[in-house]
Design a protein around this motif. Structure first.
Motif, short mmCIF file in Angstrom:
data_model
loop_
_atom_site.label_atom_id
_atom_site.label_comp_id
_atom_site.label_asym_id
_atom_site.label_seq_id
_atom_site.Cartn_x
_atom_site.Cartn_y
_atom_site.Cartn_z
N LEU A 93 -3.17 9.34 3.88
CA LEU A 93 -1.84 9.71 4.37
C LEU A 93 -0.82 8.74 3.82
N LEU A 94 0.42 9.18 3.72
CA LEU A 94 1.50 8.26 3.38
C LEU A 94 1.54 7.16 4.43
N PRO A 95 1.91 5.94 4.04
CA PRO A 95 1.68 4.78 4.93
C PRO A 95 2.45 4.82 6.24
N HIS A 96 3.57 5.56 6.27
CA HIS A 96 4.38 5.57 7.49
C HIS A 96 4.65 7.01 7.93
N GLU A 97 3.58 7.79 7.88
CA GLU A 97 3.66 9.20 8.25
C GLU A 97 3.82 9.35 9.76
N ASN A 98 4.76 10.19 10.15
CA ASN A 98 4.99 10.51 11.56
C ASN A 98 4.84 12.03 11.70
N SER A 99 3.62 12.47 11.96
CA SER A 99 3.32 13.91 11.98
C SER A 99 3.62 14.49 13.35
N PRO A 100 4.46 15.53 13.43
CA PRO A 100 4.74 16.14 14.73
C PRO A 100 3.46 16.71 15.35
N PRO A 101 3.27 16.51 16.64
CA PRO A 101 2.03 16.98 17.29
C PRO A 101 1.78 18.48 17.09
N LEU A 102 2.84 19.31 17.16
CA LEU A 102 2.64 20.75 17.00
C LEU A 102 2.17 21.09 15.59
N TRP A 103 2.66 20.35 14.60
CA TRP A 103 2.23 20.59 13.22
C TRP A 103 0.75 20.26 13.08
N LEU A 104 0.33 19.14 13.66
CA LEU A 104 -1.08 18.77 13.61
C LEU A 104 -1.95 19.80 14.32
N GLN A 105 -1.47 20.27 15.45
CA GLN A 105 -2.21 21.30 16.18
C GLN A 105 -2.34 22.56 15.34
N ALA A 106 -1.26 22.93 14.68
CA ALA A 106 -1.29 24.11 13.83
C ALA A 106 -2.27 23.94 12.67
N GLN A 107 -2.29 22.74 12.06
CA GLN A 107 -3.21 22.50 10.95
C GLN A 107 -4.66 22.64 11.39
N ARG A 108 -4.99 22.10 12.56
CA ARG A 108 -6.37 22.19 13.03
C ARG A 108 -6.77 23.65 13.31
N ARG A 109 -5.87 24.39 13.92
CA ARG A 109 -6.17 25.80 14.21
C ARG A 109 -6.24 26.63 12.93
N MET A 110 -5.36 26.35 11.99
CA MET A 110 -5.39 27.06 10.71
C MET A 110 -6.68 26.73 9.95
N LEU A 111 -7.17 25.53 10.12
CA LEU A 111 -8.44 25.16 9.49
C LEU A 111 -9.57 26.02 10.03
N GLU A 112 -9.61 26.22 11.34
CA GLU A 112 -10.66 27.04 11.94
C GLU A 112 -10.57 28.49 11.46
N PRO A 139 0.82 -1.22 0.00
CA PRO A 139 0.00 0.00 0.00
C PRO A 139 0.85 1.26 0.00
N ARG A 140 0.48 2.21 -0.84
CA ARG A 140 1.22 3.46 -0.94
C ARG A 140 0.61 4.56 -0.07
N TYR A 141 -0.53 4.29 0.53
CA TYR A 141 -1.14 5.25 1.44
C TYR A 141 -2.09 4.51 2.38
N LYS A 142 -2.53 5.20 3.41
CA LYS A 142 -3.51 4.63 4.34
C LYS A 142 -4.69 5.59 4.45
N GLN A 143 -5.88 5.04 4.56
CA GLN A 143 -7.08 5.84 4.71
C GLN A 143 -7.28 6.21 6.17
N THR A 144 -7.52 7.48 6.43
CA THR A 144 -7.79 7.94 7.80
C THR A 144 -8.97 8.90 7.75
N GLY A 145 -9.42 9.31 8.94
CA GLY A 145 -10.51 10.28 9.01
C GLY A 145 -10.13 11.63 8.45
#
Length: 709
Positions: free
Chosen positions: A489-508, A479-485
């Motif tokens: 995502l790339l199959p072995h993605e390791n997203s830094p927590p601060l980056w994820l937090q920033a993405q959610r706030r930027m979305l708002e 598999p070249r990607y994985k399905q998530t909510g």
């Protein structure tokens, strides 16, 4: 392991591949992008092709010197190059050096070479030397602990097997059996991993098929990587020079593979040393149809091995089979080659069995088998087919973990000149000894062989069942990607927590910035969550520009927007990032290795792109510009200052790592009368923030304004 470097650029064309090799020298800085790891004798193929090409380019047309009247015929000569040759070829004495070989011990001088695992390891004890563990038991556990200590933040490991198990099909089956147990062992020590198999240029299609179906498998490679490409791996096992490696003739082959990989074979249950063979279902059905109507017990007889040393002497095959047919009157003997014997119970299926895949399926359909030491014996173990192995050069007890198998050594085998060899060193060596081997094959007693096979067939149901025959439908694809909510995502993605937090706030915040039927620009979003949300909130006829030069990420974002955004949204994707510079380069990304959305890539190999200026896009409306790490915000903003001043888009950047970066952005945007507002993601812990920039006529609530002192 070793690598090779050609002296000059050269293109090799074969029936299976075409490859361009870049030339260079080993003087000065190591040419890591030109050194090629030699797998499957690829280097030897290249060297021979270069020699042939050189000879062809330097050959001189033959010149016939017609003798003068009165001269003898012996005075006629044929002249060649001025090298002393008489056949038009360049002499070996003047042949240039076409390539250089670099041994593993020398490659260790490059700091980015991955560590080696197994009985011989590197970078575990000392960074620049190989370390041997000949008498220790399980050394792999210690090595894996050291590997994790090298990468304390890493959750996923990308491993390789160099020169994976040679090119003989039997070796591939045995090697994969050991590797399956090793994979189980790795699961106890590593959270996640994949293993690539570097099989080599002389591996056949069947090798790839035998090795290609386990869920932890990454890629299988025909050609060797450059040293730059090899650096993608976190560690590797090495089976280069398989049959010459230490102790390979001193223990059962199944045990040796485990031992060489760093485990103690005595701790591995015998059942884990049984083989597995995957069969393509259409091939299985085809073989089944070929056997329909054949009466009686079906015994497969295989006289052919991959080398002459282990092959039944041709002159004695018919005599052996004739006696065997007399001993087994209720049996039909199946062969897959022409035998000089005419008998109603001897059936030749050579026309039907024309591939290794069909050969393996044929063995699995049999009631019993007699075979020389070859792939057939290992295929029989997969299917629990009773078998007698006929051994000419190695210990007949080499496969002690096959409960349905027994080996027989040809008469006086231990005293023959090539005992404990897998093959002779040359054709000339075989020519000198083949007669004594033919004589031994002629003295092999069919009665002894038949008695053993009968005993094994009678005891077949007394052995616990083994699930070694498995059906598949088509090639394995990792598999070249994985399905998530949040999207693909790339199959072995390791997203830094601060980056994820920033993405959610930027979305708002981003939802508040979009204007109907407007346009938005997103730079290196990395994942789908933010661009999909923006696309979903844009009305029909809106236009989204996505700058994402990382190929796999751009493709996954496009797939998610296609699936989830409203129809009528126009999306333009750019294989670059905004900027006014002529060209830029950044590391490529390997999706089977651990990935991180905040960095360009995880490889040493680089990709070049031509940035596109936002000002050059000549937009007539623009709601916002959204940038995520690792966007080069300075280059992006420099390419957009005219557009920002003219269209007054909001600018949203995150995460921004430091207050100094925030001050630099704010200073740049002062020129177009913009003010900046921030929200710290970890107040009191770090300066990492989200930055919103708007023209100074707008008011922002809930964020902290950047003030200049």
């Amino acid at each position: 392991m070793h690598a090779f470097l050609v002296a000059e650029d050269f293109t090799l064309h074969t029936t299976r591949f075409t490859r361009r090799y870049l030339g260079g020298t080993l003087q000065g800085e190591v040419p890591i992008d030109r050194l090629v790891i030699d797998i499957g004798a690829e280097g030897d193929m290249v060297r021979k092709a270069m020699e042939a090409d050189y000879k062809a380019r330097h050959a001189k047309d033959e010149v016939i010197d017609v003798p003068k009247s009165g001269e003898t015929d012996s005075a006629a000569t044929t002249t060649g190059e001025t090298t002393g040759t008489s056949d038009g070829d360049a002499s070996a004495a003047t042949m240039p050096q076409f390539m250089s070989n670099v041994q593993e011990s020398q490659l260790l001088s490059w700091a980015n070479l991955p560590p080696r695992l197994g009985r011989v390891s590197s970078r575990m004890v000392q960074p620049s030397s190989l370390f041997r563990h000949p008498d220790e038991g399980d050394v792999l556990a210690m090595q894996l602990q050291a590997l994790k200590a090298r990468h304390p933040e890493k959750k996923h490991f990308h491993l390789a097997v160099v020169n994976a198990f040679g090119t003989n099909l039997g070796d591939t089956i045995l090697g994969m059996t050991a590797l399956r147990h090793i994979a189980g062992y790795l699961k106890q020590h590593l959270d996640s991993f994949v293993i690539d198999l570097l099989l080599g240029a002389n591996a056949g299609v069947a090798n790839f098929d035998i090795a290609g179906h386990d869920d932890w498998l990454g890629e299988q490679y025909l050609l060797g990587p450059t040293l730059t490409e090899f650096a993608r791996y976190d560690a590797y096992f090495d089976f280069t020079g398989l049959i010459a490696l230490p102790r390979i003739t001193e223990m059962a082959i199944s045990d040796w593979y485990l031992w060489w990989s760093g485990l103690d074979p005595a701790t591995v249950p015998a059942v884990s040393k049984r083989n597995i063979l995957y069969h393509q279902w259409p091939v299985w059905q085809e073989v089944s149809r070929a056997l329909q109507g054949i009466k009686g017990r079906k015994i497969f007889f295989n006289p052919k091995a991959s080398v002459p040393l282990r092959t039944f002497a041709d002159e004695h095959v018919a005599k052996f089979l004739k006696r065997l047919l007399k001993l087994a009157p209720d049996t039909t003997i199946i062969v897959d080659r022409e035998i000089k014997l005419d008998h109603p119970r001897l059936i030749n299926l050579s026309k039907e069995i024309n591939s290794a895949a069909k050969f393996g399926a044929l063995v699995a359909h049999m009631d019993g088998m007699i075979s020389v030491d070859s792939f057939a014996l290992h295929a029989a173990d997969c299917a629990s087919v009773p078998s007698v192995g006929l051994f000419a050069s190695i210990d007949p007890y080499a496969y002690p973990y096959y409960p349905h198998h027994q080996g027989v050594l040809i008469p006086d085998g231990e005293t023959l000149p090539a005992y404990k060899k897998f093959k002779t060193n040359s054709d000339e060596e075989w020519a000198e000894i083949k007669d004594v081997y033919a004589d031994a094959w002629g003295r092999l007693d069919p009665q002894v062989v038949w008695n053993i096979l009968q005993e094994k067939m009678n005891a077949r149901n007394n052995v616990p069942p083994h699930n070694g025959t498995r059906m598949v439908y088509g090639p394995h694809q990792r598999p070249r990607y994985k399905q998530t909510g949040q999207g693909r995502l790339l199959p072995h993605e390791n997203s830094p927590p601060l980056w994820l937090q920033a993405q959610r706030r930027m979305l708002e915040i981003g939802k508040l910035l979009l204007r109907p039927r407007s346009q938005a620009i997103m730079v290196t979003p990395g994942q789908s969550m933010l661009p999909v949300a923006v696309a979903q909130h844009m009305e029909r006829e809106g236009r989204l520009h996505v700058f994402e030069p990382r190929d796999a990420r751009r493709q996954l974002i496009a797939m998610d927007i296609l699936d989830r955004a409203a129809t009528g949204i126009q999306v333009q994707y750019y294989d670059a990032f905004p900027g006014k510079i002529e060209q830029a380069s950044f590391p490529l990304e390997d999706v089977l290795s651990e990935t991180n959305p905040t960095v360009w890539g995880n490889l040493y190999k680089k990709k070049s792109v031509k940035p596109l200026s936002i000002d050059a896009m000549d937009l007539d409306v623009l709601s916002c510009i959204v940038m995520s790490m690792p966007a080069p915000w300075k280059l992006v903003l420099e390419s957009a200052l005219e557009t920002i001043e003219r269209l007054k888009p909001a600018i949203l950047i995150g995460p921004v790592a430091s207050f100094q970066d925030i001050r630099d952005i704010a200073t740049m945007l002062q020129a177009v009368k913009y003010q900046c507002w921030i929200e710290q993601l970890e107040p009191g812990k770090s300066e990492t923030s989200i930055l919103l920039a708007v023209n100074d006529q707008m008011k922002v609530q809930g964020l902290k304004r950047v003030q200049f002192t």
